[in-house]
Design a protein around this motif. Structure first.
Motif, PDB file in Angstrom:
ATOM      1  N   THR A  19      -1.197  10.018   6.809  1.00 39.57           N
ATOM      2  CA  THR A  19      -2.444  10.101   7.591  1.00 39.57           C
ATOM      3  C   THR A  19      -3.457   9.059   7.132  1.00 39.57           C
ATOM      4  OG1 THR A  19      -3.249  11.797   6.085  1.00 39.57           O
ATOM      5  CG2 THR A  19      -2.177  12.557   8.091  1.00 39.57           C
ATOM      6  N   LEU A  20      -3.413   8.696   5.861  1.00 37.45           N
ATOM      7  CA  LEU A  20      -4.326   7.659   5.351  1.00 37.45           C
ATOM      8  C   LEU A  20      -3.847   6.274   5.761  1.00 37.45           C
ATOM      9  CD1 LEU A  20      -5.064   8.963   1.733  1.00 37.45           C
ATOM     10  CD2 LEU A  20      -6.387   9.328   3.822  1.00 37.45           C
ATOM     11  N   LEU A  21      -2.552   6.020   5.594  1.00 38.90           N
ATOM     12  CA  LEU A  21      -2.017   4.706   5.964  1.00 38.90           C
ATOM     13  C   LEU A  21      -2.275   4.414   7.443  1.00 38.90           C
ATOM     14  CD1 LEU A  21       1.394   4.772   4.015  1.00 38.90           C
ATOM     15  CD2 LEU A  21      -0.725   3.646   3.346  1.00 38.90           C
ATOM     16  N   ALA A  22      -2.192   5.468   8.263  1.00 38.38           N
ATOM     17  CA  ALA A  22      -2.405   5.300   9.712  1.00 38.38           C
ATOM     18  C   ALA A  22      -3.845   4.931  10.047  1.00 38.38           C
ATOM     19  CB  ALA A  22      -2.005   6.575  10.446  1.00 38.38           C
ATOM     20  N   VAL A  26       0.849  -1.196   0.000  1.00 38.53           N
ATOM     21  CA  VAL A  26       0.000   0.000   0.000  1.00 38.53           C
ATOM     22  C   VAL A  26       0.882   1.242   0.000  1.00 38.53           C
ATOM     23  CG1 VAL A  26      -1.959   1.160   1.073  1.00 38.53           C
ATOM     24  CG2 VAL A  26      -1.644  -1.294   1.427  1.00 38.53           C
ATOM     25  N   ALA A  27       0.487   2.232  -0.764  1.00 36.60           N
ATOM     26  CA  ALA A  27       1.234   3.493  -0.817  1.00 36.60           C
ATOM     27  C   ALA A  27       0.259   4.644  -0.662  1.00 36.60           C
ATOM     28  CB  ALA A  27       1.968   3.608  -2.140  1.00 36.60           C
ATOM     29  N   GLY A  28       0.670   5.700   0.040  1.00 36.61           N
ATOM     30  CA  GLY A  28      -0.212   6.848   0.200  1.00 36.61           C
ATOM     31  C   GLY A  28       0.295   7.803   1.250  1.00 36.61           C
ATOM     32  N   LYS A  83       7.753   7.733   5.662  1.00 34.80           N
ATOM     33  CA  LYS A  83       7.530   6.681   6.657  1.00 34.80           C
ATOM     34  C   LYS A  83       7.153   5.381   5.966  1.00 34.80           C
ATOM     35  CE  LYS A  83       6.116   9.613  10.495  1.00 34.80           C
ATOM     36  NZ  LYS A  83       6.569  10.833   9.805  1.00 34.80           N
ATOM     37  N   VAL A  84       7.428   4.286   6.681  1.00 34.41           N
ATOM     38  CA  VAL A  84       6.973   2.973   6.228  1.00 34.41           C
ATOM     39  C   VAL A  84       6.103   2.379   7.332  1.00 34.41           C
ATOM     40  CG1 VAL A  84       8.948   2.628   4.709  1.00 34.41           C
ATOM     41  CG2 VAL A  84       9.079   1.838   7.079  1.00 34.41           C
ATOM     42  N   PHE A  85       5.212   1.481   6.934  1.00 33.71           N
ATOM     43  CA  PHE A  85       4.215   0.940   7.863  1.00 33.71           C
ATOM     44  C   PHE A  85       4.246  -0.588   7.856  1.00 33.71           C
ATOM     45  CE2 PHE A  85       1.388   4.520   9.102  1.00 33.71           C
ATOM     46  CZ  PHE A  85       1.999   5.523   8.374  1.00 33.71           C
ATOM     47  N   ASP A  86       4.215  -1.145   9.056  1.00 29.88           N
ATOM     48  CA  ASP A  86       3.995  -2.577   9.228  1.00 29.88           C
ATOM     49  C   ASP A  86       2.511  -2.752   9.465  1.00 29.88           C
ATOM     50  OD1 ASP A  86       5.162  -5.035  11.709  1.00 29.88           O
ATOM     51  OD2 ASP A  86       3.639  -5.137  10.170  1.00 29.88           O
ATOM     52  N   GLY A  87       1.806  -3.270   8.474  1.00 27.45           N
ATOM     53  CA  GLY A  87       0.356  -3.388   8.583  1.00 27.45           C
ATOM     54  C   GLY A  87      -0.107  -4.395   9.615  1.00 27.45           C
ATOM     55  N   THR A  88       0.765  -5.312  10.035  1.00 24.67           N
ATOM     56  CA  THR A  88       0.345  -6.314  11.021  1.00 24.67           C
ATOM     57  C   THR A  88       0.254  -5.703  12.418  1.00 24.67           C
ATOM     58  OG1 THR A  88       2.600  -7.090  11.508  1.00 24.67           O
ATOM     59  CG2 THR A  88       1.434  -8.131   9.665  1.00 24.67           C
ATOM     60  N   GLY A 104       3.305  -0.784   3.996  1.00 22.67           N
ATOM     61  CA  GLY A 104       3.015   0.464   3.313  1.00 22.67           C
ATOM     62  C   GLY A 104       4.153   1.443   3.366  1.00 22.67           C
ATOM     63  N   GLY A 105       4.085   2.416   2.469  1.00 21.89           N
ATOM     64  CA  GLY A 105       5.078   3.482   2.429  1.00 21.89           C
ATOM     65  C   GLY A 105       4.431   4.761   1.939  1.00 21.89           C
ATOM     66  N   THR A 106       5.019   5.883   2.340  1.00 20.35           N
ATOM     67  CA  THR A 106       4.414   7.166   1.996  1.00 20.35           C
ATOM     68  C   THR A 106       4.901   7.686   0.656  1.00 20.35           C
ATOM     69  OG1 THR A 106       6.156   8.302   3.259  1.00 20.35           O
ATOM     70  CG2 THR A 106       4.066   7.875   4.393  1.00 20.35           C
TER      71      THR A 106
END
Lengths: 74, 328
Positions: B27-30, B22-24, B140-145, B39-41
């Motif tokens: 504030t949306l990824l969060a 996922v990319a975006g 930023k990068v996101f760990d969706g788990t 995910g990544g911004t």
């Protein structure tokens, strides 16, 4: 096709060769570019890297392995 | 199908359990739910409707249904060897790293010496931010788990494939080595002062300025036929130096890129010729800017517009894609 054993002298020829192999697979090409740099300071590490690459990527890199070792059967 | 979607649609897709990239906007990824995603911004995208800057939607790249297992891991800059050690037995590892972070810089410098780097496909991108917010916002990068976000770590989704499939990474690079000077560098790095031009020592900033070199076009190395770019970030007068978006390496021969006409049309034409629907693709922000891709389409090559691309190693100004192929 399996790669030749890691102690086969042809690996040393491959990692230190001036020859331009027409490798097809992107991964093979990038790997080979890195291996040739590493071989200048550490040929043994370069051989290990190349051997493991072909061993772990049998399906993906089969054509390239046959190109590098045309006399290898398996 | 990979595309820009509203948050609700992305959330529904996450709920199916299918592994996703996922990319975006941060504030949306969060606001996304927990699930099997990384995910990544970035606010820049190549959507099915064309290149776009969008902070209201996210780009989802669902991984192919052939993926039998997906594990998400987070690696700090000193854990990159563990990332390689965690490669699946057969599959592909998807990586996102914040551009400019210590993890990014360390990966760029040291990836070639990670033991086993090439033993399994590694593909991904560098997260970024809106260009006019570079001074105030961090990628930023996101760990969706876990829904944890990181400004300095690599998030990786290790996807396992059944034995009859293989992940194949390819690049579409509009740039090739020109036939000009061979340029080498006595020291590896992102910031360059000295270079060797056809073996003769020179100041790199002076060399570029004396020839009025258009620094939109990169340096290019030839890795057994693969054209690998190093893009220019800037030329400074004080101190006099050239900054790059990827490191140059001692011992590698570079040339300046050939001129490219119709950079925008290149990607669509080249991708159409390859007749592939990738499971994931991304293209560089420099291509988005220099080819003026906003509003233009590049066929099936949709995905985030990124601040660096990864195909085993760091790339610049390159379209990268991966497809899962059934091996005969």
């Amino acid at each position: 096709m399996k790669p030749p054993p890691i102690n086969d002298p042809r690996w040393g020829n491959f990692v230190q060769s001036e020859r331009e192999y027409p490798l097809k697979c992107l991964a093979s090409r990038i790997m080979y570019g890195q291996v040739k740099l590493i071989a200048k300071r550490d040929p043994d590490q370069a051989i290990r890297l190349a051997y493991e690459y072909f061993q772990k990527n049998e399906a993906l890199a089969a054509d390239d392995l046959r190109l590098v070792f045309p006399e290898q059967n398996g | 199908m990979a595309d820009l979607v509203a948050l609700r649609e992305a959330s529904d897709l996450i709920a199916t359990g299918r592994p996703l990239m996922v990319a975006g906007d941060a504030t949306l990824l969060a606001r996304l739910p927990k699930g099997n995603w990384i995910g990544g911004t970035t606010p820049y995208f190549m959507s099915r409707s064309g290149g776009i800057v969008d902070r209201e939607r996210v780009f989802v790249s669902p991984l192919d249904t052939s993926v039998s297992e997906a594990k998400v891991r987070v690696y700090r800059e000193d854990e990159l060897q563990r990332m390689v050690d965690d490669y699946p037995g057969n599959g592909c590892s998807f990586i996102i790293v914040p551009a400019g972070s210590l993890t990014h810089l360390r990966f760029d410098r040291e990836c070639g010496s990670l033991l086993g780097l090439f033993n399994s496909p590694l593909v991904g991108w560098n997260a970024g931010v809106l260009l006019n917010e570079l001074a105030t916002e961090s990628p930023k990068v996101f760990d969706g788990t876990t829904l944890q976000s990181y400004a300095d770590a690599a998030v990786v989704l290790h996807a396992t494939l059944p034995a009859e499939f293989a992940a194949k990474i390819e690049i579409v690079n509009p740039f090739r080595q020109g036939d000009g000077d061979i340029i080498t560098f006595p020291q590896s790095g992102f910031v360059v002062t000295e270079c060797l031009v056809n073996g003769k020592l020179a100041d790199f900033a002076d060399y570029l300025e004396a020839r009025s070199i258009d620094t939109r076009w990169p340096l290019v190395a030839d890795y057994a036929g693969a054209q690998i770019n190093v893009s220019f970030q800037g030329i400074d007068k004080t101190p006099k130096q050239v900054r790059l978006y990827a490191p140059v390496f001692e011992g590698v021969e570079y040339r300046l890129a050939e001129q490219v006409s119709d950079l925008a049309g290149f990607f669509g034409r080249e991708f159409a010729a390859r007749r592939v629907t990738p499971t994931f693709s991304c293209n560089c922000i420099l291509n988005f800017l220099y080819a003026e891709l906003e509003g233009k389409q590049t066929g099936e090559a949709t995905g985030p517009i990124t601040f660096g691309e990864i195909a085993y190693i760091q790339l610049n100004q390159t379209l990268v894609y991966v497809s899962f192929e059934r091996m005969t």
